[in-house]
Write a protein that holds these residues in place. Sequence first.
Motif, PDB file in Angstrom:
ATOM      1  N   THR A   1      12.611  62.596  72.031  1.00 59.07           N
ATOM      2  CA  THR A   1      12.447  64.033  72.244  1.00 59.07           C
ATOM      3  C   THR A   1      13.638  64.820  71.708  1.00 59.07           C
ATOM      4  O   THR A   1      13.481  65.873  71.076  1.00 59.07           O
ATOM      5  CB  THR A   1      12.260  64.359  73.739  1.00 59.07           C
ATOM      6  OG1 THR A   1      13.319  63.756  74.488  1.00 59.07           O
ATOM      7  CG2 THR A   1      10.933  63.864  74.244  1.00 59.07           C
ATOM      8  N   ALA A   2      14.846  64.310  71.943  1.00 59.44           N
ATOM      9  CA  ALA A   2      16.044  64.980  71.414  1.00 59.44           C
ATOM     10  C   ALA A   2      16.034  64.947  69.887  1.00 59.44           C
ATOM     11  O   ALA A   2      16.407  65.920  69.225  1.00 59.44           O
ATOM     12  CB  ALA A   2      17.302  64.309  71.953  1.00 59.44           C
ATOM     13  N   ILE A   3      15.582  63.816  69.339  1.00 57.63           N
ATOM     14  CA  ILE A   3      15.505  63.695  67.877  1.00 57.63           C
ATOM     15  C   ILE A   3      14.532  64.724  67.318  1.00 57.63           C
ATOM     16  O   ILE A   3      14.825  65.416  66.337  1.00 57.63           O
ATOM     17  CB  ILE A   3      15.040  62.286  67.470  1.00 57.63           C
ATOM     18  CG1 ILE A   3      16.061  61.243  67.880  1.00 57.63           C
ATOM     19  CG2 ILE A   3      14.799  62.208  65.962  1.00 57.63           C
ATOM     20  CD1 ILE A   3      15.538  59.826  67.786  1.00 57.63           C
ATOM     21  N   MET A   4      13.336  64.809  67.948  1.00 60.09           N
ATOM     22  CA  MET A   4      12.316  65.736  67.453  1.00 60.09           C
ATOM     23  C   MET A   4      12.822  67.172  67.457  1.00 60.09           C
ATOM     24  O   MET A   4      12.646  67.908  66.481  1.00 60.09           O
ATOM     25  CB  MET A   4      11.049  65.613  68.307  1.00 60.09           C
ATOM     26  CG  MET A   4      10.283  64.313  68.106  1.00 60.09           C
ATOM     27  SD  MET A   4       8.948  64.091  69.300  1.00 60.09           S
ATOM     28  CE  MET A   4       7.831  65.392  68.783  1.00 60.09           C
ATOM     29  N   VAL A   5      13.476  67.574  68.539  1.00 65.61           N
ATOM     30  CA  VAL A   5      13.989  68.942  68.627  1.00 65.61           C
ATOM     31  C   VAL A   5      15.138  69.151  67.640  1.00 65.61           C
ATOM     32  O   VAL A   5      15.179  70.149  66.915  1.00 65.61           O
ATOM     33  CB  VAL A   5      14.454  69.265  70.062  1.00 65.61           C
ATOM     34  CG1 VAL A   5      15.090  70.653  70.114  1.00 65.61           C
ATOM     35  CG2 VAL A   5      13.285  69.194  71.027  1.00 65.61           C
ATOM     36  N   GLY A   6      16.056  68.176  67.593  1.00 70.21           N
ATOM     37  CA  GLY A   6      17.198  68.291  66.684  1.00 70.21           C
ATOM     38  C   GLY A   6      16.769  68.322  65.228  1.00 70.21           C
ATOM     39  O   GLY A   6      17.244  69.151  64.442  1.00 70.21           O
ATOM     40  N   ILE A   7      15.844  67.441  64.864  1.00 70.27           N
ATOM     41  CA  ILE A   7      15.366  67.393  63.481  1.00 70.27           C
ATOM     42  C   ILE A   7      14.587  68.665  63.153  1.00 70.27           C
ATOM     43  O   ILE A   7      14.690  69.204  62.042  1.00 70.27           O
ATOM     44  CB  ILE A   7      14.497  66.139  63.258  1.00 70.27           C
ATOM     45  CG1 ILE A   7      15.393  64.894  63.243  1.00 70.27           C
ATOM     46  CG2 ILE A   7      13.708  66.232  61.958  1.00 70.27           C
ATOM     47  CD1 ILE A   7      14.653  63.581  63.116  1.00 70.27           C
ATOM     48  N   GLY A   8      13.808  69.160  64.119  1.00 71.87           N
ATOM     49  CA  GLY A   8      13.066  70.398  63.900  1.00 71.87           C
ATOM     50  C   GLY A   8      13.988  71.587  63.677  1.00 71.87           C
ATOM     51  O   GLY A   8      13.754  72.411  62.793  1.00 71.87           O
ATOM     52  N   LYS A   9      15.044  71.657  64.481  1.00 72.27           N
ATOM     53  CA  LYS A   9      16.007  72.751  64.327  1.00 72.27           C
ATOM     54  C   LYS A   9      16.717  72.656  62.975  1.00 72.27           C
ATOM     55  O   LYS A   9      16.925  73.665  62.298  1.00 72.27           O
ATOM     56  CB  LYS A   9      17.035  72.692  65.460  1.00 72.27           C
ATOM     57  CG  LYS A   9      18.017  73.855  65.451  1.00 72.27           C
ATOM     58  CD  LYS A   9      18.949  73.804  66.661  1.00 72.27           C
ATOM     59  CE  LYS A   9      19.918  74.972  66.649  1.00 72.27           C
ATOM     60  NZ  LYS A   9      20.833  74.936  67.815  1.00 72.27           N
ATOM     61  N   ALA A  10      17.059  71.440  62.585  1.00 74.19           N
ATOM     62  CA  ALA A  10      17.716  71.244  61.284  1.00 74.19           C
ATOM     63  C   ALA A  10      16.780  71.644  60.144  1.00 74.19           C
ATOM     64  O   ALA A  10      17.197  72.300  59.182  1.00 74.19           O
ATOM     65  CB  ALA A  10      18.143  69.788  61.131  1.00 74.19           C
ATOM     66  N   ALA A  11      15.505  71.257  60.265  1.00 70.42           N
ATOM     67  CA  ALA A  11      14.533  71.579  59.212  1.00 70.42           C
ATOM     68  C   ALA A  11      14.387  73.082  59.025  1.00 70.42           C
ATOM     69  O   ALA A  11      14.200  73.564  57.899  1.00 70.42           O
ATOM     70  CB  ALA A  11      13.185  70.952  59.551  1.00 70.42           C
ATOM     71  N   SER A  12      14.488  73.835  60.128  1.00 69.36           N
ATOM     72  CA  SER A  12      14.388  75.295  60.031  1.00 69.36           C
ATOM     73  C   SER A  12      15.552  75.883  59.247  1.00 69.36           C
ATOM     74  O   SER A  12      15.468  77.005  58.748  1.00 69.36           O
ATOM     75  CB  SER A  12      14.329  75.913  61.427  1.00 69.36           C
ATOM     76  OG  SER A  12      15.572  75.755  62.100  1.00 69.36           O
ATOM     77  N   LYS A  13      16.629  75.109  59.134  1.00 67.41           N
ATOM     78  CA  LYS A  13      17.803  75.540  58.373  1.00 67.41           C
ATOM     79  C   LYS A  13      17.843  74.895  56.989  1.00 67.41           C
ATOM     80  O   LYS A  13      18.844  74.976  56.275  1.00 67.41           O
ATOM     81  CB  LYS A  13      19.080  75.199  59.133  1.00 67.41           C
ATOM     82  CG  LYS A  13      19.214  75.899  60.481  1.00 67.41           C
ATOM     83  CD  LYS A  13      20.462  75.429  61.216  1.00 67.41           C
ATOM     84  CE  LYS A  13      20.619  76.135  62.553  1.00 67.41           C
ATOM     85  NZ  LYS A  13      20.958  77.558  62.392  1.00 67.41           N
ATOM     86  N   GLY A  14      16.751  74.201  56.618  1.00 70.15           N
ATOM     87  CA  GLY A  14      16.701  73.560  55.306  1.00 70.15           C
ATOM     88  C   GLY A  14      17.421  72.228  55.244  1.00 70.15           C
ATOM     89  O   GLY A  14      17.791  71.764  54.176  1.00 70.15           O
ATOM     90  N   ILE A  15      17.615  71.600  56.413  1.00 71.94           N
ATOM     91  CA  ILE A  15      18.286  70.293  56.477  1.00 71.94           C
ATOM     92  C   ILE A  15      17.280  69.265  56.983  1.00 71.94           C
ATOM     93  O   ILE A  15      16.817  69.361  58.119  1.00 71.94           O
ATOM     94  CB  ILE A  15      19.505  70.333  57.428  1.00 71.94           C
ATOM     95  CG1 ILE A  15      20.471  71.450  57.022  1.00 71.94           C
ATOM     96  CG2 ILE A  15      20.219  68.985  57.448  1.00 71.94           C
ATOM     97  CD1 ILE A  15      21.546  71.742  58.067  1.00 71.94           C
ATOM     98  N   LEU A  16      16.919  68.301  56.149  1.00 70.67           N
ATOM     99  CA  LEU A  16      15.957  67.277  56.544  1.00 70.67           C
ATOM    100  C   LEU A  16      16.701  66.006  56.946  1.00 70.67           C
ATOM    101  O   LEU A  16      17.417  65.413  56.140  1.00 70.67           O
ATOM    102  CB  LEU A  16      14.995  66.977  55.399  1.00 70.67           C
ATOM    103  CG  LEU A  16      14.164  68.165  54.896  1.00 70.67           C
ATOM    104  CD1 LEU A  16      13.156  67.688  53.856  1.00 70.67           C
ATOM    105  CD2 LEU A  16      13.459  68.882  56.036  1.00 70.67           C
ATOM    106  N   ILE A  17      16.528  65.591  58.212  1.00 68.44           N
ATOM    107  CA  ILE A  17      17.236  64.427  58.752  1.00 68.44           C
ATOM    108  C   ILE A  17      16.234  63.322  59.023  1.00 68.44           C
ATOM    109  O   ILE A  17      15.182  63.551  59.613  1.00 68.44           O
ATOM    110  CB  ILE A  17      17.974  64.794  60.056  1.00 68.44           C
ATOM    111  CG1 ILE A  17      18.930  65.969  59.803  1.00 68.44           C
ATOM    112  CG2 ILE A  17      18.741  63.603  60.597  1.00 68.44           C
ATOM    113  CD1 ILE A  17      19.579  66.519  61.056  1.00 68.44           C
ATOM    114  N   LYS A  18      16.569  62.086  58.599  1.00 70.01           N
ATOM    115  CA  LYS A  18      15.615  60.982  58.716  1.00 70.01           C
ATOM    116  C   LYS A  18      15.521  60.379  60.106  1.00 70.01           C
ATOM    117  O   LYS A  18      14.441  60.061  60.571  1.00 70.01           O
ATOM    118  CB  LYS A  18      15.979  59.874  57.724  1.00 70.01           C
ATOM    119  CG  LYS A  18      15.478  60.110  56.320  1.00 70.01           C
ATOM    120  CD  LYS A  18      15.686  58.867  55.474  1.00 70.01           C
ATOM    121  CE  LYS A  18      15.159  59.081  54.063  1.00 70.01           C
ATOM    122  NZ  LYS A  18      15.362  57.886  53.231  1.00 70.01           N
TER     123      LYS A  18
END
Length: 732
Positions: free
Chosen positions: A389-406
């Motif tokens: 769940t933390a990963i999903m939220v963190g990755i989603g927030k990063a994606a909104s800033k143009g940062i894609l995390i694996k």
Amino acid sequence: MSKSIEVPISGMSCAACAVSVESMLKETEGIQSATVNYANQSAIITLENEGVDLSVAKKNIQSIGYDLLININNQEDLEAIKSAELSLLKRNTLYSGLLALPVFLIGMFWMNFPYANIIMWTLTTPILAVFGRSFFINSVKQGKIGNANMDTLVALSTGVAYLYSSFNTFFPHWLESRGIEPHVYFEAAAVIIFFILLGRLMESRAKAGTSEALKNLIGLQPTDLIVIRDGEPIKMNVADVQAGETILVKPGQKIPLDGILTEGQSYVDESMLTGEPIALDKNIGDNVFAGTINQAGSFKFKSNKSKSDTLLSSIIARVKQAQGSKAPIQKTVDKVTGIFVPAVLAIAVITFIIWSLSGTEDATLRGMLSAITVLVIACPCALGLATPTAIMVGIGKAASKGILIKDAESLETGKKIDTLILDKTGTITEGKPGVKEVLWKSGIDSKALASIFYALEEKSEHPLAAAVTEHFAEEKTSIDLAEFSSFTGKGVLGKYADKTYYIGNLKWLESLGINIDKTLAQTAENILDNGDIVIYLAEDNQLVGVVSIADKVRETSKVAISKLRKMGIEVHMLTGDQKKTAASIAKKVGIDHFQSGMLPQDKGEYIKKLQQKGHRVAMTGDGINDSEALVLADLGIAMGAGTDIAMETAQVTLMHSDLMAISELLKLSKETVTTIRQNLFWAFIYNIIGIPIAAGILYPISGFLLNPMIAGSAMALSSLSVVGNSLRLKYS
């Protein structure tokens, strides 16, 4: 004589699985040693001799729920197997989720719905028996060898909840006659299976990039080539050609092997190795490398390495080895689970025994309910949710800033980074050569000359011609050259209106007797000292202008690097370019540490040395030549405008190719890891407090005995608290 081989393994779902497989392999006769890597799903096995039959090892591994893929001989077959496993996991996750949703809604909000228990039983049964059956199969196989992992805990908690609930559904009067409400916990069993499957699906998708990157690298190797034997061209497979053969390469073809040019001349694009966008002039005696692209003329070269020994093959091997060295963040949870599972089992058994011997009214029944309550409250739902769940939220927030995390590992590692390595071309700079400025001799009509030189460069095949035509495009007019000639490695000339015009290098123009203007010549020297490229323009017998060409620095690079340094990050630049250019770029953007002339393996070694000194290193790059370094680094960051291979091997991709995003990434990494650790803390604290209460520790003091229904609600509440804490990250 001993022999080491790498063998793929299927079926591993956690770090504890790798430990079980490794233990089984080591106990197999004929195997000297074995190292199983969960990250790349393979084992390095050292055989006592070449004649050892691995079929016994395969049978042993299959007996505990995994498989040793000894008959897989190529990457395509392995990809097919992994693809099938991923498809099955997707199917199981989807269908278990669709069935679990109504079970959850009925169990939590519509318990008085007509035939609610029968409906929940009908929907939950296929979740456990079909979509989640692997948990039960694997837990049994693990139990046979005395091991326990997450599968064991999932199977125990969901199995007990399901069996107890099923009994109460079909035989409710048994408990009712004893004054006990026959509660059911189907929603707990269904939701646990779904969430654990969802977590594994996320992890599998994160790891899929590893094999994809290798597949793309392997795709750079040509499969066919033309060998010259007895003066005749023969088409052959690359794998069948050994060192010493003469090979013909035509324009546009990839060079199939490493070797030395023996006949002809051309420009070769070596950006996959050096990262530099400008093709190199190759002449007799120069080295050529497999996977690089011949741009202009045909040539012949003598191969000095076979397919398995080329520089590209070594890059592939290094990337594969480096990727195999990774381990997911979930390993901590798996290790704790290995202790947690038998501890919960022991507590449940001890609880039942103590209650049975207590002499209280309905002691055996109370003991059974307390033991069930322990297993229900100890379910891994919150534990399974803590990380994803933390990963999903963190990755989603990063994606909104143009940062894609694996994956989660990338987030955890980002928090620890103290050193950042930057590639130059395409990372600090824009990645393509462009005209910085054109300096004309005083007193001439530069606009008319610009149109003529545009017409000349439009016909040229030189790699830098496009940069010049792009610069002169606005001033071009329709001009028909009376004559055009190209001199490879020197320049071009053309005639217009009874005058001859030249574009080329200084040495060539001097050899033609062109008068060199001293002011322009000095200006050109200053440009060269800054590491830029100079092209000389001449009309008849006089030099009329010089063109400065360079890879432009990105607008935000200097500010981004300054911001990172203020955060305490030490910034280094590694480039395959010449020293003058590297020094000039480093000075412009404020980098103190830089190295020039770096090949892919040099970058990798540089990173290893920093790591040996205790540094946690992030690498940012955009090219194939950066792939090894991106994987060897503790955190690989690819520029979104770069190659697919760079993005596949890196754990993070900056979609806007802006270095400013790196500071955002490191900040978000710290916040996300903090959230993950908070989630794990609460998940474990919940069990530490809840299990003793479930066992009845408060009963002698206050007469309080935790009802299994309350235990189920507490379990759900712990899961909601984890989800809520993770969502808080979104707004931090």
